[in-house]
Scaffold this motif. Structure first.
Motif, PDB file in Angstrom:
ATOM      1  N   ASP A 132       0.768  -1.215   0.100  1.00  0.00           N
ATOM      2  CA  ASP A 132      -0.153   0.059   0.143  1.00  0.00           C
ATOM      3  C   ASP A 132       0.763   1.380  -0.059  1.00  0.00           C
ATOM      4  N   LEU A 133       1.595   1.364  -0.997  1.00  0.00           N
ATOM      5  CA  LEU A 133       2.314   2.524  -1.039  1.00  0.00           C
ATOM      6  C   LEU A 133       1.871   3.646  -1.733  1.00  0.00           C
ATOM      7  N   VAL A 134       2.028   4.961  -1.350  1.00  0.00           N
ATOM      8  CA  VAL A 134       1.303   6.275  -1.730  1.00  0.00           C
ATOM      9  C   VAL A 134       2.346   7.203  -1.778  1.00  0.00           C
ATOM     10  N   ILE A 135       2.493   7.937  -2.848  1.00  0.00           N
ATOM     11  CA  ILE A 135       3.643   9.163  -2.974  1.00  0.00           C
ATOM     12  C   ILE A 135       2.654  10.274  -3.429  1.00  0.00           C
ATOM     13  N   LEU A 154       0.817  11.227  -6.990  1.00  0.00           N
ATOM     14  CA  LEU A 154       1.467  10.933  -7.838  1.00  0.00           C
ATOM     15  C   LEU A 154       1.323   9.552  -8.301  1.00  0.00           C
ATOM     16  N   ALA A 155       1.436   8.455  -7.243  1.00  0.00           N
ATOM     17  CA  ALA A 155       1.505   7.185  -7.675  1.00  0.00           C
ATOM     18  C   ALA A 155       0.858   6.345  -6.303  1.00  0.00           C
ATOM     19  N   THR A 156       0.161   5.388  -6.624  1.00  0.00           N
ATOM     20  CA  THR A 156      -0.106   4.385  -5.483  1.00  0.00           C
ATOM     21  C   THR A 156       0.239   3.110  -6.165  1.00  0.00           C
ATOM     22  N   ALA A 157       0.596   2.267  -5.344  1.00  0.00           N
ATOM     23  CA  ALA A 157       0.801   0.816  -5.478  1.00  0.00           C
ATOM     24  C   ALA A 157       0.200  -0.161  -4.270  1.00  0.00           C
ATOM     25  N   LYS A 158      -0.275  -1.145  -5.015  1.00  0.00           N
ATOM     26  CA  LYS A 158      -0.676  -2.308  -3.808  1.00  0.00           C
ATOM     27  C   LYS A 158       0.359  -3.027  -3.259  1.00  0.00           C
ATOM     28  N   ILE A 175      19.945  -5.656  -5.595  1.00  0.00           N
ATOM     29  CA  ILE A 175      18.458  -6.098  -5.882  1.00  0.00           C
ATOM     30  C   ILE A 175      18.381  -6.909  -7.297  1.00  0.00           C
ATOM     31  N   ASN A 176      17.932  -8.098  -7.158  1.00  0.00           N
ATOM     32  CA  ASN A 176      18.049  -9.034  -8.281  1.00  0.00           C
ATOM     33  C   ASN A 176      16.783  -8.891  -9.140  1.00  0.00           C
ATOM     34  N   SER A 177      15.676  -8.807  -8.670  1.00  0.00           N
ATOM     35  CA  SER A 177      14.297  -8.885  -9.228  1.00  0.00           C
ATOM     36  C   SER A 177      13.278  -7.954  -8.564  1.00  0.00           C
ATOM     37  N   ILE A 178      12.572  -7.117  -9.482  1.00  0.00           N
ATOM     38  CA  ILE A 178      11.286  -6.367  -8.957  1.00  0.00           C
ATOM     39  C   ILE A 178      10.162  -6.615  -9.481  1.00  0.00           C
ATOM     40  N   SER A 179       9.161  -6.708  -8.883  1.00  0.00           N
ATOM     41  CA  SER A 179       7.817  -6.874  -9.375  1.00  0.00           C
ATOM     42  C   SER A 179       6.674  -5.742  -8.698  1.00  0.00           C
ATOM     43  N   VAL A 180       5.986  -5.051  -9.430  1.00  0.00           N
ATOM     44  CA  VAL A 180       4.905  -4.237  -8.980  1.00  0.00           C
ATOM     45  C   VAL A 180       3.484  -4.553  -9.346  1.00  0.00           C
ATOM     46  N   ASP A 181       2.755  -4.423  -8.322  1.00  0.00           N
ATOM     47  CA  ASP A 181       1.433  -4.939  -8.834  1.00  0.00           C
ATOM     48  C   ASP A 181       0.242  -3.725  -8.441  1.00  0.00           C
ATOM     49  N   GLU A 182      -0.443  -3.709  -9.550  1.00  0.00           N
ATOM     50  CA  GLU A 182      -1.670  -2.671  -9.383  1.00  0.00           C
ATOM     51  C   GLU A 182      -1.137  -0.998  -9.245  1.00  0.00           C
ATOM     52  N   VAL A 183      -0.472  -0.573  -9.960  1.00  0.00           N
ATOM     53  CA  VAL A 183       0.172   0.709  -9.932  1.00  0.00           C
ATOM     54  C   VAL A 183      -0.888   1.824 -10.835  1.00  0.00           C
ATOM     55  N   LEU A 184      -0.994   2.745  -9.910  1.00  0.00           N
ATOM     56  CA  LEU A 184      -2.002   3.779 -10.560  1.00  0.00           C
ATOM     57  C   LEU A 184      -0.892   5.016 -10.562  1.00  0.00           C
ATOM     58  N   LEU A 185      -0.427   5.431 -11.980  1.00  0.00           N
ATOM     59  CA  LEU A 185       0.484   6.429 -12.100  1.00  0.00           C
ATOM     60  C   LEU A 185      -0.173   7.837 -12.643  1.00  0.00           C
ATOM     61  N   ALA A 186      -0.263   8.878 -11.990  1.00  0.00           N
ATOM     62  CA  ALA A 186      -0.579  10.176 -12.805  1.00  0.00           C
ATOM     63  C   ALA A 186       0.377  11.081 -12.950  1.00  0.00           C
ATOM     64  N   LEU A 187       0.902  11.172 -14.259  1.00  0.00           N
ATOM     65  CA  LEU A 187       1.907  12.121 -14.702  1.00  0.00           C
ATOM     66  C   LEU A 187       1.123  13.230 -15.070  1.00  0.00           C
ATOM     67  N   LYS A 188       1.713  14.437 -14.680  1.00  0.00           N
ATOM     68  CA  LYS A 188       1.144  15.670 -15.244  1.00  0.00           C
ATOM     69  C   LYS A 188       2.171  16.875 -15.304  1.00  0.00           C
ATOM     70  N   THR A 189       2.278  17.760 -16.508  1.00  0.00           N
ATOM     71  CA  THR A 189       2.759  18.984 -16.755  1.00  0.00           C
ATOM     72  C   THR A 189       1.942  20.068 -17.038  1.00  0.00           C
ATOM     73  N   ASP A 190       2.141  20.976 -15.864  1.00  0.00           N
ATOM     74  CA  ASP A 190       1.280  22.068 -16.003  1.00  0.00           C
ATOM     75  C   ASP A 190       1.664  23.155 -17.114  1.00  0.00           C
ATOM     76  N   GLU A 191       0.657  24.160 -17.319  1.00  0.00           N
ATOM     77  CA  GLU A 191       1.057  25.124 -18.263  1.00  0.00           C
ATOM     78  C   GLU A 191       2.168  25.989 -18.132  1.00  0.00           C
ATOM     79  N   PHE A 192       3.019  25.879 -16.884  1.00  0.00           N
ATOM     80  CA  PHE A 192       4.130  26.637 -16.855  1.00  0.00           C
ATOM     81  C   PHE A 192       5.382  25.694 -17.169  1.00  0.00           C
ATOM     82  N   GLY A 193       5.048  24.285 -17.496  1.00  0.00           N
ATOM     83  CA  GLY A 193       6.156  23.326 -17.610  1.00  0.00           C
ATOM     84  C   GLY A 193       6.632  22.740 -16.598  1.00  0.00           C
ATOM     85  N   ASN A 194       6.080  22.777 -15.393  1.00  0.00           N
ATOM     86  CA  ASN A 194       6.409  22.149 -14.225  1.00  0.00           C
ATOM     87  C   ASN A 194       5.967  20.630 -14.434  1.00  0.00           C
TER      88      ASN A 194
END
Length: 894
Positions: free
Chosen positions: A68-71, A82-86, A108-127
């Motif tokens: 239950d990661l939340v960024i 920005l992101a959530t991951a189960k 680290i030898n392997s990584i597995s990510v489950d049910e990620v919701l990633l919301a990427l955004k660039t505003d009108e000022f370029g941020n």
């Protein structure tokens, strides 16, 4: 032997117990390690529910899972997720757990990510909200800048989604059902990465959808040259829906961007590949579709991708003399010619253009041709398009497996050109919108469960001009109704291509317009399908038009309106009605007002004028009038009225009666009661024997009333029944409850001979002008009224009148006596004058005492028997007037 097995079993149990128990000893270390990674690398708020360690799941390696990661972002995207991951799982060698994370890198030898919701955004000022990695130039004790190293053999992203929104360029990308996996070695300078990817992709630029939930698949073998930051596509095949695409080339990471050199094409040229591009939900099963001709997609992408430039590209989509036919459909689409190019030759994103040179086809002999160019795509897009052809709408579903809720019929013909820039569309700069040509449709029939009858457009013709569209003819029939409209449409392209309003001025004529022809019996059910039960219907915000209407007959429920004329203006979710006139109920109607739905609750204002309305017809036909004056439905005659009201509307646009407020002025002409059907009138007649409602004169009666909070307050108004003056006032509710008071001023001649002889002894002339007020209180409801009479004030009033007349008479007699005495006492002194005054006052008192309290010689005028006093006699007589058998005027007087 048994001993050996026992030792082995005990050993296995100990090992298993250690594998289960040891992770608890490292739990704190793992949590600290994760927090350190986050704090050292990310500039964002990171929360997680739990960190767990297991030796059993990936033995002999350790397995770490973050749940239950939340960024969440800091400024300028504060508190945006920005992101959530189960779950995020890592596997590593057990020995990595014994390293000091402040001194040695963790591999680290392997990584597995489950049910990620990633919301990427660039505003009108370029941020960018994804710029959250820290710039850290500190060096660890062994010279490493980062205490983690990747020696990945396997990684996967499972059942995830990604959204990217660029507010500056108005680009939106939505990726759903994302599954991606890779296998390779990142620790070597050169190696290979084998990947599989699948996702559904939607892409829109400036509100135009270029991909709509299209399935994208990619199986790629990528060569990794980490020393030169070069990634080479070796054996690769991707799919857009079911269209296979092979590509090759490389991408090299540079300090100022990426150097890209990629070519791609579909390996087969069969036209069936064109159908494969279309999402399967629309194209259905194409396996058995008969096709001829070719279809080819080829492209190159070459150049530098940086903040200032994009790679040059040249993409072509072509087809020559192709056709297709679905096996279970009767029509074939033939002579398909496509020639489209998407290019950029300068590296400047603004120079990208689309050239649709040819897009032609034939269905059952109907030829359709079109072409278009799109330039300056990322800024103020320039469009130039041509359409020339004929479409039999019924043949679309006969040639292509499109699913329509209702079948289409009709012939569409068009030959027009349009040229414009998008800012002209958005700002209604009509001079820059160049249109020419015409479009027509004949015999178009549309039917749906949402409407009562099919809508048949027999003919519609439009001419396209610069900035406007002329509606030359628009003939419609549905049920028994007909419409014929002409007018001018403004900003049609702005409405179709952007968020502009649909503007226009129209003239609409109809010989018969039945509202029921445009509704269904279950209209409320239909409305609930499109709106929430807590929400009201809305006038569309995009409508901005004026409609001048003229109808011979309009039928609404049981109302028939004749010669209807008026103007309807719709703008800003408000419909305003001006100067609507009509003939109805044998009279004339004029309406003005508005309905607005801009707020949460729709409301209305209305002004209604009626002249010479037939009262019985109007009050039986209009629910509004029934609620304002329920008793009026018992009247026969003519009505003039002016009603001003306002209030709220419910979800289906019916007035909420409890919210209605306003006032009205009503005038009755040549009117009488129809007493046969009224319990209220019969109750009044039973309580008042001196009045006959069948002969009550209501001519030229005027009254005013106000209404609010579900009640109607009627201001006092007067009428006459022969020589009886009547004053009525009170209130009634929209729920048919009543609370009225009627005062009848009854002349004394109705009181009988005994009372009239008593009054005549005082003054016969005055007796003819005396009256007694009788009050009738009416409560309950119109269907079950209660009538009570009040005599106390009437008796008191008449008694006071009699005393006043007798007092004045005695005063006049006293004055005469005084005058006679003055003749004998001329020149007397002041003492004699005082005696005269005292004599005058005493004489008046003596005479009045006979009226107020019987005594002495006044017994002939007023009986001494207490039961025969004027007040008692009046009460006895009035008892015969209230209730019992009705009497005629002559009988009562005699």
């Amino acid at each position: 032997m048994k001993k050996n097995f026992k030792i082995i079993g005990i050993t296995l149990l100990i090992v298993l117990g250690l594998l289960i128990a040891i992770p608890f000893a490292f739990q704190g270390k793992i949590t600290d390690m994760v927090k350190k990674v986050i704090n050292d690398n990310l500039n964002a708020k990171v929360e997680f529910n739990d960190v767990s360690l297991s030796f059993i799941r990936s033995f002999p390696k350790a397995h770490v899972n973050v749940n239950d990661l939340v960024i969440t972002n800091f400024e300028p995207f504060k508190d945006e997720t920005l992101a959530t991951a189960k779950g995020i799982a890592f596997s590593m060698s057990i020995k990595e757990l014994f390293k000091d994370i402040n001194k040695e890198p963790i591999v680290i030898n392997s990584i597995s990510v489950d049910e990620v919701l990633l919301a990427l955004k660039t505003d009108e000022f370029g941020n960018n909200n994804y710029d959250i990695t820290k710039t850290d130039n500190t060096v660890s004790p062994k010279g490493n800048k980062n205490n983690f190293a990747l020696n990945i053999e396997d990684y996967s992203i499972n059942n995830s989604a990604l959204t990217y929104i660029d507010e500056g360029t108005n680009v939106s990308v939505y990726i759903t059902k994302l599954n991606h996996a890779g296998h390779g070695i990142f620790s070597s300078e050169t190696s290979e990465l084998e990947t599989t990817s699948e996702a559904n992709v939607s892409l829109s630029i400036d509100s135009t959808n270029y991909l709509s939930n299209n399935t994208i698949k990619l199986d790629a073998l990528i060569g990794l040259d980490l020393s030169n930051n070069t990634y080479t596509f070796k054996e690769n095949q991707g799919f857009i829906n079911e269209l296979p695409i092979e590509f090759k080339g490389h991408i090299q990471q540079l300090d100022n961007g990426q150097d890209i050199d990629i070519t791609f094409e579909n390996p087969e040229s069969d036209f069936k590949n064109f159908l494969a591009v279309i999402p399967k939900v629309y194209s259905k099963n194409i396996e058995n579709v008969q096709t001829t001709g070719d279809f080819k997609i080829k492209g190159t992408i070459k150049g530098l991708s940086s903040e200032e430039t994009i790679p040059n590209f040249d993409i072509s989509i072509t087809s020559n003399n192709a056709s297709f036919k679905y096996p279970d459909l009767p029509k074939r689409v033939s002579n398909i010619n496509i020639s489209t190019f998407i290019k950029n030759t300068t590296g400047n994103v603004d120079d990208t253009f689309v050239d649709i040179k040819t897009l032609d086809f034939i269905i059952d002999g109907d030829v359709f041709k079109s072409s278009a160019t799109l330039k300056n795509l990322t800024k103020n897009m320039l469009v130039n398009a041509n359409i020339n052809g004929v479409l039999n709408l019924a043949n679309i579903a006969k040639a292509y497996p499109i699913t329509l809720e209702t079948p289409l019929t009709g012939i569409l013909r068009g030959n027009f050109n349009t040229a414009f820039d998008m800012k002209a569309i958005e700002t209604n700069a009509y001079a820059r919108i160049k249109n020419s040509g015409s479009v027509s449709i004949t015999d178009f029939i549309f039917s749906s469960e949402a409407i009562a009858n099919p809508i048949h457009i027999t003919e519609a013709n439009m001419d396209f001009n610069t900035g406007t569209v002329s509606l030359n003819n628009f003939k419609v029939k549905t049920g028994d109704s007909d419409l014929n409209a002409t007018g001018t449409i403004k900003n049609l392209l702005g409405f179709l291509l952007s968020d502009g309003n649909l503007q226009g001025d129209f003239k609409v004529n109809s010989s018969l317009f039945k509202v029921s022809d445009f509704m269904t019996e279950n209209v409320a059910t239909q409305k609930k399908k499109i709106i929430n039960e807590d929400e009201s219907l809305k006038i569309p915000a995009f409508l901005d038009c004026t409609i001048n209407a003229n109808a011979n007959t309009v039928v609404y429920d049981n109302l028939n309106l004749k010669d209807v004329k008026g103007t309807l203006v719709i703008k800003d979710q408000k419909a305003s009605l001006y100067n609507l006139t009509s003939s109805m109920f044998d009279g004339a109607l004029a309406l003005a007002g508005d309905v607005t739905t801009k707020g949460k609750t729709p409301n209305f204002n209305l002004n209604l004028n009626a002249n010479d309305f037939d009262i019985a017809k109007s009050f039986n036909g209009m629910e509004l009038l029934q609620n304002l004056a329920p008793i009026a439905k018992l009247l026969q005659g003519k009505l003039n009225t002016n009603i001003t009201l306002k209030g709220n509307l419910d979800n289906d646009f019916s007035p909420v009666l409890s919210s209605v407020t306003g006032n009205a002025l009503a005038e009755l002409l040549s009117t009488k009661f129809n007493t046969d059907q009224s319990k209220l009138i019969s109750s009044l007649e039973g309580a008042l024997n001196f009045i006959d409602f069948d002969t009550l004169n209501l001519n030229d009666l005027k009254t005013q009333f106000e209404f609010a909070d579900g009640k109607v307050a009627v201001k006092p108004f007067k009428l006459k029944y022969e020589d009886i003056a009547i004053e009525i006032s009170g209130t009634h509710g929209f729920d048919k409850t009543v609370d009225y008071k009627a005062i009848f001023n009854v002349p004394t001649k109705y009181l009988g001979s005994d009372v009239n002889r008593l009054i005549g002894k005082i003054d016969m002339v005055e007796a003819n002008s005396l009256s007694i007020p009788v009050t009738a209180k009416i409560t309950g409801s119109f269907t079950n009224p209660t009538v009570k009479t009040d005599l106390s004030s009437g008796v008191k009033n008449l008694t006071q009148q009699l005393i006043k007349i007798e007092k004045q008479k005695l005063l006049n007699q006293s004055k005469d006596k005084v005058k006679n005495m003055l003749g004998d006492i001329v020149g007397a002194n002041k003492t004699k004058t005082d005696s005269i005054k005292k004599l005058q006052d005493n004489s008046v008192k003596d005479i009045l005492s006979g009226i107020i309290k019987p005594q002495g010689t006044q017994t002939d005028s007023i009986p001494t028997d207490s039961t025969k006093t004027p007040e008692k006699k009046i009460k006895n007589v009035l008892g015969g007037l209230l209730g019992g058998q009705k009497k005629t005027q002559k009988d009562t007087v005699n």
